[in-house]
Write a protein that holds these residues in place. Structure first.
Motif, PDB file in Angstrom:
ATOM      1  N   UNK A 182       0.841  -1.271  -0.046  1.00  0.00           N
ATOM      2  CA  UNK A 182       0.050   0.039   0.096  1.00  0.00           C
ATOM      3  C   UNK A 182       0.859   1.291  -0.018  1.00  0.00           C
ATOM      4  N   UNK A 183       1.733   1.432   0.905  1.00  0.00           N
ATOM      5  CA  UNK A 183       2.794   2.432   0.869  1.00  0.00           C
ATOM      6  C   UNK A 183       3.519   2.567  -0.463  1.00  0.00           C
ATOM      7  N   UNK A 184       3.682   1.371  -1.149  1.00  0.00           N
ATOM      8  CA  UNK A 184       4.660   1.766  -2.635  1.00  0.00           C
ATOM      9  C   UNK A 184       3.615   2.318  -3.598  1.00  0.00           C
ATOM     10  N   UNK A 185       2.361   1.660  -3.427  1.00  0.00           N
ATOM     11  CA  UNK A 185       1.280   2.200  -4.346  1.00  0.00           C
ATOM     12  C   UNK A 185       1.100   3.729  -4.311  1.00  0.00           C
ATOM     13  N   UNK A 186       1.201   4.298  -2.583  1.00  0.00           N
ATOM     14  CA  UNK A 186       0.957   5.861  -2.481  1.00  0.00           C
ATOM     15  C   UNK A 186       2.341   6.394  -3.042  1.00  0.00           C
ATOM     16  N   UNK A 187       3.289   6.086  -3.038  1.00  0.00           N
ATOM     17  CA  UNK A 187       4.572   6.719  -3.445  1.00  0.00           C
ATOM     18  C   UNK A 187       4.573   6.618  -5.121  1.00  0.00           C
ATOM     19  N   UNK A 188       4.229   5.636  -5.588  1.00  0.00           N
ATOM     20  CA  UNK A 188       4.157   5.678  -7.030  1.00  0.00           C
ATOM     21  C   UNK A 188       3.104   6.606  -7.792  1.00  0.00           C
ATOM     22  N   UNK A 189       1.948   6.850  -7.005  1.00  0.00           N
ATOM     23  CA  UNK A 189       1.005   7.554  -7.645  1.00  0.00           C
ATOM     24  C   UNK A 189       1.434   9.022  -7.241  1.00  0.00           C
ATOM     25  N   UNK A 190       2.058   9.440  -6.186  1.00  0.00           N
ATOM     26  CA  UNK A 190       2.735  10.792  -5.785  1.00  0.00           C
ATOM     27  C   UNK A 190       3.774  11.333  -6.665  1.00  0.00           C
ATOM     28  N   UNK A 191       4.688  10.321  -7.147  1.00  0.00           N
ATOM     29  CA  UNK A 191       5.850  10.673  -7.912  1.00  0.00           C
ATOM     30  C   UNK A 191       5.507  11.153  -9.245  1.00  0.00           C
ATOM     31  N   UNK A 192       4.231  11.155  -9.674  1.00  0.00           N
ATOM     32  CA  UNK A 192       3.797  11.695 -11.168  1.00  0.00           C
ATOM     33  C   UNK A 192       3.431  13.184 -10.816  1.00  0.00           C
ATOM     34  N   UNK A 193       3.277  13.624  -9.648  1.00  0.00           N
ATOM     35  CA  UNK A 193       2.936  15.014  -9.433  1.00  0.00           C
ATOM     36  C   UNK A 193       3.901  15.675  -8.664  1.00  0.00           C
ATOM     37  N   UNK A 194       4.763  15.006  -8.100  1.00  0.00           N
ATOM     38  CA  UNK A 194       5.773  15.918  -7.224  1.00  0.00           C
ATOM     39  C   UNK A 194       6.573  16.987  -8.473  1.00  0.00           C
TER      40      UNK A 194
END
Length: 381
Positions: free
Chosen positions: A171-183
């Motif tokens: 679940x953490x990895x999915x959050x990080x993956x999604x966030x990486x597109x908008x950082x």
């Protein structure tokens, strides 16, 4: 209102803080299960906690150096995925030596992520053109609450330790993956990074108070669940809620932090926080039942919620010291307390009992009350 503020970048940075807090909350809630599964004492479990601390301390200076050469966005993403992966490995540890090694790696990735994500948060804050750092830390606390509650729910559902860590870390990895597109991409690399800087002069008092605050905070992360389980006699599911109670009140008060400080002033906010933290700890120690301990840990969250933001803000306003350097100096000693406090409590618990060892945290709280006015005098409001 500034319509050019980068809302997606702020949301992405908040998600990174949330994911990091979620991992820490999951780790904290699972510690009693490690203790039972590996059949170790408080002091032996502290070896793993010490490994987590040593890993973080070892890698922080290196990340500070890397931040002068690579962007905070890239390092934050890399260390975030590294933390999720290495935290998962801790859940597979079949023995204390393996847990030590896995904790060393997870701690190193967490320490690196801590430096990188806070540096990235300053990039977003600069683009936002308003002080919003407290909100990022509020999302970290919210993540800790969510991680502890999710972990407790999985314990209640009968998930094994390894499965719990697999679900949580995925679940953490999915959050990080999604966030990486908008950082947000850094416009410039951080000058000097967050390498080691020793506090001096007027900053020493602020640094010592930050260390004491973070000693208590670190103990809440790692020892609330074990205290509820072994001293207060709570069931595993209830024990997991110890850190959740602390995180809930800390989260609520951090979202209200700017308002509270503007009304009370920095010195009163810090002194009141020390009183609340000391009172909560005293309640948990004097009346070790699940209900009173949970109330006590919630009071500690109320008290500590805005203490470190106040100290960091004050450090940025010390005359003759650049703001960034002032914060770095105070953070250096402060995070040392956060990392080293839990192992010290564990070793003390082995010799004195965990209940007696927590009395040291009460002392830390009231030292904050006694010396906050003197430490904040140069920048007091």
């Amino acid at each position: 209102m500034n319509t050019n503020r980068p809302l997606p970048a702020r949301a992405a940075a908040s998600a990174i803080f949330f994911g990091n807090g979620f991992g820490i909350g999951n780790w904290a809630a699972q510690l009693p299960r490690f203790k039972d599964a590996l059949d170790v004492s408080d002091g032996e479990l502290s070896v793993a906690l010490l490994a987590f601390a040593l890993g973080a301390i070892a890698l922080m200076p290196t990340v500070g150096w890397l931040l002068t050469r690579l962007t905070s966005r890239r390092i934050t993403i890399a260390t975030a995925f590294g933390f999720a992966l290495t935290l998962f490995f801790t859940g597979l540890a079949p023995s204390l030596p393996v847990l030590f090694a896995a904790s060393l790696l997870a701690g190193a990735c967490n320490g690196a992520m801590d430096v990188a994500m806070n540096t990235h948060a300053t990039v977003v804050e600069k683009a936002w053109n308003a002080p919003i750092m407290s909100s990022f830390h509020a999302f970290f606390s919210l993540g800790g609450l969510a991680g502890a509650m999710a972990s407790g729910a999985m314990i209640g559902a009968g998930f094994a330790i390894g499965t719990t860590f697999l679900v949580s870390c995925a679940g953490m990895a999915l959050v990080f993956f999604a966030a990486s597109f908008f950082m947000m991409e850094d416009q410039e690399k951080a000058a000097g990074g967050h390498g080691f800087a020793w506090p001096r002069g007027a900053l020493m008092g602020l640094a010592v108070l930050a260390m004491l605050c973070m000693v208590v905070e670190g103990a809440m992360v790692d020892w609330t669940a074990i205290y509820l389980r072994t001293v207060a006699g709570a069931e595993l599911e209830t024990a997991a809620m110890g850190f959740a109670a602390f995180s809930l009140t800390m989260t609520v008060c951090r979202f209200m932090g700017d308002f509270l400080v503007s009304r009370l002033g920095r010195t009163s906010t810090l002194r009141l926080g020390g009183v609340l933290a000391g009172t909560g700890l005293t309640l948990a120690i004097a009346m070790p039942t699940p209900v009173t301990a949970l109330i006590g840990f919630a009071l500690v969250g109320f008290g500590l919620s805005n203490a470190v933001p106040v100290l960091f803000s004050s450090a940025a306003q010390v005359d003759g010291v650049p703001p960034g350097m002032g914060v770095a100096m105070v953070a250096t000693l402060g995070y040392g307390g956060l990392l080293m406090g839990p192992p010290i409590i564990g070793f003390g618990g082995d010799h004195l009992g965990l209940r007696m060892a927590l009395i040291g945290l009460v002392a830390c709280s009231f030292v904050i009350v006694l010396f906050s006015r003197r430490a904040l005098r140069p920048t007091s409001t």
